[in-house]
Design a protein around this motif. Sequence first.
Motif, short mmCIF file in Angstrom:
data_model
loop_
_atom_site.label_atom_id
_atom_site.label_comp_id
_atom_site.label_asym_id
_atom_site.label_seq_id
_atom_site.Cartn_x
_atom_site.Cartn_y
_atom_site.Cartn_z
N VAL A 143 47.73 75.11 -52.69
CA VAL A 143 47.75 76.07 -51.57
C VAL A 143 46.39 76.11 -50.87
CG1 VAL A 143 49.68 77.43 -52.43
CG2 VAL A 143 47.36 77.99 -53.20
N GLY A 144 45.58 75.09 -51.14
CA GLY A 144 44.33 74.94 -50.39
C GLY A 144 43.21 75.81 -50.91
N PHE A 145 42.38 76.27 -49.97
CA PHE A 145 41.15 77.00 -50.29
C PHE A 145 41.27 78.48 -49.89
CE2 PHE A 145 40.02 72.68 -48.77
CZ PHE A 145 39.65 72.13 -49.99
N PRO A 146 40.46 79.35 -50.52
CA PRO A 146 40.45 80.74 -50.07
C PRO A 146 40.08 80.79 -48.58
CG PRO A 146 39.23 80.51 -52.13
CD PRO A 146 39.58 79.12 -51.69
N LEU A 147 40.72 81.69 -47.85
CA LEU A 147 40.40 81.85 -46.43
C LEU A 147 39.00 82.42 -46.29
CD1 LEU A 147 43.77 83.43 -45.28
CD2 LEU A 147 42.92 81.17 -44.65
N GLY A 162 38.11 72.14 -55.46
CA GLY A 162 38.19 73.50 -54.95
C GLY A 162 39.58 73.92 -54.48
N TYR A 163 40.55 73.02 -54.55
CA TYR A 163 41.92 73.39 -54.14
C TYR A 163 42.54 74.31 -55.18
CZ TYR A 163 42.05 69.72 -50.54
OH TYR A 163 41.82 68.96 -49.43
N VAL A 164 43.22 75.34 -54.71
CA VAL A 164 43.91 76.27 -55.62
C VAL A 164 45.33 75.76 -55.87
CG1 VAL A 164 44.73 78.65 -55.92
CG2 VAL A 164 42.54 78.21 -54.75
N HIS A 165 45.68 75.74 -57.15
CA HIS A 165 47.05 75.35 -57.54
C HIS A 165 47.72 76.59 -58.13
CE1 HIS A 165 46.17 70.82 -57.93
NE2 HIS A 165 45.00 71.38 -57.61
N ILE A 166 48.95 76.88 -57.69
CA ILE A 166 49.71 77.96 -58.35
C ILE A 166 50.58 77.27 -59.38
CG2 ILE A 166 51.39 79.80 -58.04
CD1 ILE A 166 50.36 80.14 -55.22
N ILE A 217 59.01 61.05 -43.22
CA ILE A 217 59.93 61.05 -42.08
C ILE A 217 59.24 61.37 -40.76
CG2 ILE A 217 61.92 62.31 -41.08
CD1 ILE A 217 63.24 62.14 -43.78
N THR A 218 58.28 62.28 -40.78
CA THR A 218 57.70 62.74 -39.50
C THR A 218 56.26 62.31 -39.27
OG1 THR A 218 56.77 64.77 -40.39
CG2 THR A 218 59.07 64.86 -39.73
N GLY A 219 55.59 61.95 -40.35
CA GLY A 219 54.16 61.65 -40.22
C GLY A 219 53.29 62.90 -40.29
N HIS A 220 53.93 64.09 -40.32
CA HIS A 220 53.17 65.35 -40.39
C HIS A 220 52.97 65.79 -41.84
CE1 HIS A 220 53.08 66.60 -36.17
NE2 HIS A 220 54.29 66.06 -36.07
N HIS A 221 51.79 66.33 -42.11
CA HIS A 221 51.54 66.96 -43.41
C HIS A 221 51.78 68.46 -43.23
CE1 HIS A 221 49.56 63.60 -45.51
NE2 HIS A 221 49.27 63.22 -44.28
N ILE A 222 52.78 68.99 -43.92
CA ILE A 222 53.01 70.45 -43.83
C ILE A 222 51.77 71.14 -44.38
CG2 ILE A 222 54.41 72.40 -44.63
CD1 ILE A 222 56.77 70.49 -44.89
N LEU A 223 51.34 72.20 -43.67
CA LEU A 223 50.18 72.96 -44.14
C LEU A 223 50.71 74.12 -45.00
CD1 LEU A 223 47.14 74.11 -42.07
CD2 LEU A 223 48.38 75.74 -43.47
N TYR A 251 43.18 73.00 -41.85
CA TYR A 251 43.80 72.45 -40.64
C TYR A 251 43.25 71.05 -40.42
CZ TYR A 251 45.28 71.78 -35.88
OH TYR A 251 45.87 71.25 -34.75
N ARG A 252 41.91 70.94 -40.57
CA ARG A 252 41.28 69.62 -40.51
C ARG A 252 40.88 69.27 -41.93
NH1 ARG A 252 40.34 68.40 -35.18
NH2 ARG A 252 40.73 70.23 -33.90
N GLY A 253 41.18 68.11 -42.38
CA GLY A 253 40.89 67.76 -43.77
C GLY A 253 42.20 67.54 -44.51
N GLU A 254 42.07 67.22 -45.77
CA GLU A 254 43.25 66.83 -46.54
C GLU A 254 44.12 68.03 -46.90
OE1 GLU A 254 44.53 64.95 -50.85
OE2 GLU A 254 42.40 65.16 -50.39
N ARG A 255 45.39 67.99 -46.49
CA ARG A 255 46.35 69.01 -46.93
C ARG A 255 47.00 68.45 -48.18
NH1 ARG A 255 48.84 69.72 -40.91
NH2 ARG A 255 46.85 70.17 -39.92
N ARG A 256 46.60 69.01 -49.30
CA ARG A 256 46.99 68.39 -50.57
C ARG A 256 48.32 68.94 -51.07
NH1 ARG A 256 42.21 67.50 -54.87
NH2 ARG A 256 41.39 66.27 -53.13
#
Length: 505
Positions: A322-326, A390-394, A291-297, A313-318
Amino acid sequence: MANPLYDALFGRHQGQMTTFIQLSDNTVTTHAAFLELAAQYAHVFTKLGLEPGDRVAVQIEKSLQSIAVYAACTQAGLIFLPLNTAYTAEEISYFVHDSKARIVLCDSKNAELLEPISIAAGAILETMDAAGQGSFSQQATEMPTKFQTVVRSKDDLAAFLYTSGTTGRSKGAMLTQENLLSNGQVLTTEWEFTASDVLLHALPIFHTHGLFVATNIALLAGCKILFLPKFDLDVIIDILPQASVMMGVPTFYTRLLDDPRFTKGLTQHMRLFVSGSAPLLTETHLRFEYITGHHILERYGMTETNMNTSNPYRGERRAGTVGFPLSGVELKITDSATGATLPQNEVGQIEVRGPNVFKGYWNMPEKTAEELREDGFFITGDLGQIDADGYVHIVGRNKDLIISGGYNIYPKEIELLLDIQEGVLESAVVGVPHPDFGETVIGVLVADTGAEPDLEAIKQTIATSLARFKQPQKLILLQELPRNTMGKVQKKALREQFSDLFATK
Ligand code: MCA
Ligand code: AMP
């Protein structure tokens, strides 16, 4: 630095005429004016006899003034202890006694109810209503607008946030200046916040998400906050054109998506949408993008740890991850029986270590030792895996927890109450899917032999003890609870049996 958290969040804005907060009626408060108000509040705390390290229990509506109370606590070296406005007097009583709070700051409308509790706990009671008025604010008007910031170190405690437990007893998570500051800084950098951002803030400010993630980041970046008292769909849609970033729980996004006014045009100018506190369904992520073209982070955190991971923020928001460790946060997946680290792709318990991880639970050394290892790794109670990229999945929870609209609910607390109701032999509380809140609470009861419990009367009785969002949406009577061969209640079977209860809106 004299007081690392105060200096970084607040002190650096001293005298700045930049806008800090814009309310829904368009009134604006500059950083400078805000800090003067906070200084006056810090004087009131001191005049009331509070000393550095004292706990300040706060149950007040979201307002500009409530943020100033947080700033004042930081400046005066006090420990800020915010409490959900939905909590009943019985719940508040526990927090005030357990934390040994020196002061209870409550809404004027609850003063009568909370006064005996404060007296019994030896705490002072002061009031502040939704408009920021009350006995506390009244005293502040007489005070100087400058306050000598109390010296603190990064290891000093800045806040207590109570989080429920599997035993039913809430635990006060002790958060240091360093915990809050390091996390705020890393998120500001990784999400590329700047002073030109405008943050749409509709979250409550008694939890990590609305307070330490949203507010602290805006303060560190020096940007403006569009400060709304709560999530109101019409207001959000109205005000979105003024914002550049929005943070929310998944319910915010599903509600927006269900509204025909929420279009690509409305969101085209936005820089970022962030989601957390509860799982964002892949379907919601994809619908949002469509709907918006935005990938929710999507990011992942806890009261005890602040934020642990984030999609880039830059790169694939999968979606579904929940992404990578900060930066600065270590995360590993371990075997819950042995504690051994598991290889990539295997499911195990998520453990984290870093400057974000809390000091322990207030006055609960055994509980702390159970969850916080000596080497600094905190056992989150969440189950997850790390994929090949390396993406973390809960993938689940090792703890009996329900998350409804972003609020955590521990079944044990409700079961303990249900078990003592007239005619009830035993109970099991589970979360079932809900189209708006993600999950919602139901209570399954077994009657004492020959008894016929009055479900309506039970609902009314427990309502005096439990915040509304914790109260079961439905009570169901069964002949017996499903159990495994060890006699343990099979909650999974109950969740499956009642999974369709709230299937449609
Ligand atoms: C309100 N109600 C709820 C919830 N919220 N019931 C179940 N779950 C909820 N979350 C009930 C009210 O008691 C009321 O019941 C009815 O729903 C409508 O109330 P209202 O206040 O109008 O609800 P709402 O404004 O629509 O609120 C729903 C909401 C809100 C917008 C989803 O709950 C919300 O802002 N949630 C965010 C929570 C959050 O910030 N979580 C972060 C904590 P009745 O009508 O029967 O009286 S977790 C965290 O901080 C960690 C670290 C993290 O990772 O972020
Ligand atoms: P709280 O105890 O209120 O701090 O809630 C923390 C819990 O919320 C975590 O342990 C997770 O179970 C859950 N949580 C937070 N963010 C996410 C997310 N993005 N996806 C799934 N669960 C989440």
